[in-house]
Design an enzyme around this catalytic site. Structure first.
Site, PDB file in Angstrom:
ATOM      1  N   ASP A  97       0.432  -0.637  -0.069  1.00 41.30           N
ATOM      2  CA  ASP A  97      -0.071  -0.032  -0.120  1.00 41.30           C
ATOM      3  C   ASP A  97       0.869   1.248   0.157  1.00 41.30           C
ATOM      4  OD1 ASP A  97       0.592  -0.606   2.605  1.00 41.30           O
ATOM      5  OD2 ASP A  97      -1.287  -0.965   3.243  1.00 41.30           O
TER       6      ASP A  97
ATOM      7  N   ASN B  21      -7.933  -4.018  14.227  1.00 42.48           N
ATOM      8  CA  ASN B  21      -9.148  -3.838  13.750  1.00 42.48           C
ATOM      9  C   ASN B  21      -9.090  -4.710  12.677  1.00 42.48           C
ATOM     10  OD1 ASN B  21      -7.894  -3.007  11.397  1.00 42.48           O
ATOM     11  ND2 ASN B  21      -9.721  -0.795  11.126  1.00 42.48           N
TER      12      ASN B  21
ATOM     13  N   HIS C   5      -7.334  -4.941   9.610  1.00 44.74           N
ATOM     14  CA  HIS C   5      -6.772  -4.608   8.938  1.00 44.74           C
ATOM     15  C   HIS C   5      -5.661  -6.016   8.325  1.00 44.74           C
ATOM     16  CE1 HIS C   5      -4.669  -0.641   9.606  1.00 44.74           C
ATOM     17  NE2 HIS C   5      -4.010  -2.016   9.927  1.00 44.74           N
TER      18      HIS C   5
ATOM     19  N   GLU D 139     -10.303  -2.115   4.867  1.00 47.95           N
ATOM     20  CA  GLU D 139     -10.504  -2.190   6.026  1.00 47.95           C
ATOM     21  C   GLU D 139     -11.513  -3.151   6.658  1.00 47.95           C
ATOM     22  OE1 GLU D 139      -8.829  -0.597   8.404  1.00 47.95           O
ATOM     23  OE2 GLU D 139      -8.285   1.723   8.611  1.00 47.95           O
TER      24      GLU D 139
HETATM   25  C1  F6R Z   1       1.637  -1.855   6.415  1.00 50.64           C
HETATM   26  C2  F6R Z   1       0.148  -2.232   6.481  1.00 50.64           C
HETATM   27  C3  F6R Z   1      -0.939  -2.605   7.456  1.00 50.64           C
HETATM   28  C4  F6R Z   1       0.414  -2.808   8.764  1.00 50.64           C
HETATM   29  C5  F6R Z   1      -0.767  -2.707  10.018  1.00 50.64           C
HETATM   30  C6  F6R Z   1      -0.401  -3.231  11.532  1.00 50.64           C
HETATM   31  O1  F6R Z   1       2.420  -1.254   4.647  1.00 50.64           O
HETATM   32  O2  F6R Z   1      -0.187  -2.629   4.887  1.00 50.64           O
HETATM   33  O3  F6R Z   1      -1.692  -3.279   7.738  1.00 50.64           O
HETATM   34  O4  F6R Z   1       0.816  -4.428   8.434  1.00 50.64           O
HETATM   35  O5  F6R Z   1      -0.905  -1.839  10.050  1.00 50.64           O
HETATM   36  O6  F6R Z   1       0.965  -2.041  11.248  1.00 50.64           O
HETATM   37  P1  F6R Z   1       2.111  -2.111  12.589  1.00 50.64           P
HETATM   38  O7  F6R Z   1       3.639  -3.214  12.085  1.00 50.64           O
HETATM   39  O8  F6R Z   1       2.571  -0.042  12.660  1.00 50.64           O
HETATM   40  O9  F6R Z   1       1.214  -2.166  14.331  1.00 50.64           O
END
Ligand code: F6R
Length: 241
Positions: free
Chosen positions: A67, A136, A138, A143
């Site tokens: 992303d 959540n 994702h 989401e």
């Molecule tokens: C990042 C991504 C997100 C993160 C998720 C967890 O490229 O796609 O899905 O993997 O938000 O983030 P952290 O590791 O910062 O808790």
């Protein structure tokens, strides 16, 4: 699904990096699907260290990231391109022309998503897709929603995600409200999924994702249907397992 229980964050990072390096060693021209966020940082540090030691060669590797924030340039320190460059690309012998992320500077969502889908189709399904887990549920920026997404799309970030990601910005207001993300169908097409999870704050969601119902309200729950998932999580993240 295989589960590797790590003692702590460092142990989780080393285990995850070992799996990624095995992939690179076994198939030097592999396609790696990569993630940003704080969880994979330690794994990237290990990969850089092993590259410096001469144990890893990234020259033929292709990468596709999950992303990118809509509206951020590659030079913006909060962009995911900047993150990848800082933490991996600039530190190993990867060919930058083989590294791909959605184009955050493309203002037209349709164009940005079509362009990224074309790239993803061109490089083929990731051999290994690295994923972090949102509070959540994702994965990528997929989401909680009414249905599972398919290909790259533009997403409006949930309040919870904006709050969680505000720690990387000066303040919450600066967090972009939209992002381009790889879709669930593309993520599920990967030959292997490597999910890294750390910390007690993720203990509930990691359990819900794998023991709860498969529902787009918990996007990671779809991973229950993937034939080759490796979960590397530390004891804190697995404390409610
Ligand atoms: C990042 C991504 C997100 C993160 C998720 C967890 O490229 O796609 O899905 O993997 O938000 O983030 P952290 O590791 O910062 O808790």
């Amino acid at each position: 699904m295989r589960i590797y229980k790590a003692k702590n964050y460092e142990d989780m990072s080393r285990k995850a990096a070992n799996i990624i390096s095995a992939q690179v060693i076994m198939k030097p021209d592999c396609v790696l699907g990569l993630a940003t966020g704080s969880t994979p940082l330690g794994a990237y540090r290990n990969l850089v260290e092993w590259y410096e030691k001469g144990d890893l060669d990234f020259s033929e590797v292709v990468t596709v990231n999950l992303d990118e924030y809509k509206g951020l340039t590659r030079e913006n320190p909060q962009s995911y391109y900047y993150f990848m460059n800082e933490n991996l690309f600039s530190k190993v012998n990867i060919d930058k022309d083989r590294t791909f992320l959605p184009d955050g500077t493309e203002p037209d969502s349709n164009t940005a998503c079509l362009k990224y889908n074309k790239i993803l189709k061109g490089v083929g399904a990731p051999d290994l897709q690295l994923l972090g887990l949102g509070h959540n549920g994702h994965i990528g920026f997929n989401e909680p929603a009414e249905h599972f997404s398919t290909e790259t799309h533009c997403i409006t970030l949930s309040e919870q995600t904006i709050k969680a990601n505000a720690r990387f910005f000066e303040n919450e207001e600066e967090v972009p409200r939209q992002a381009y993300t790889m879709g669930i169908k593309t993520i599920m097409s990967a030959r292997m999924i490597l999910l890294v999870v750390s910390g007690e704050a993720k203990a509930d969601i990691v359990k819900t994702a794998f023991y709860g119902p498969i529902t787009p309200q918990v996007p990671a729950s779809i991973l229950q249907l993937h034939p080759n998932v490796v979960l590397v999580a530390d004891e804190a993240a697995l404390s409610k397992w």
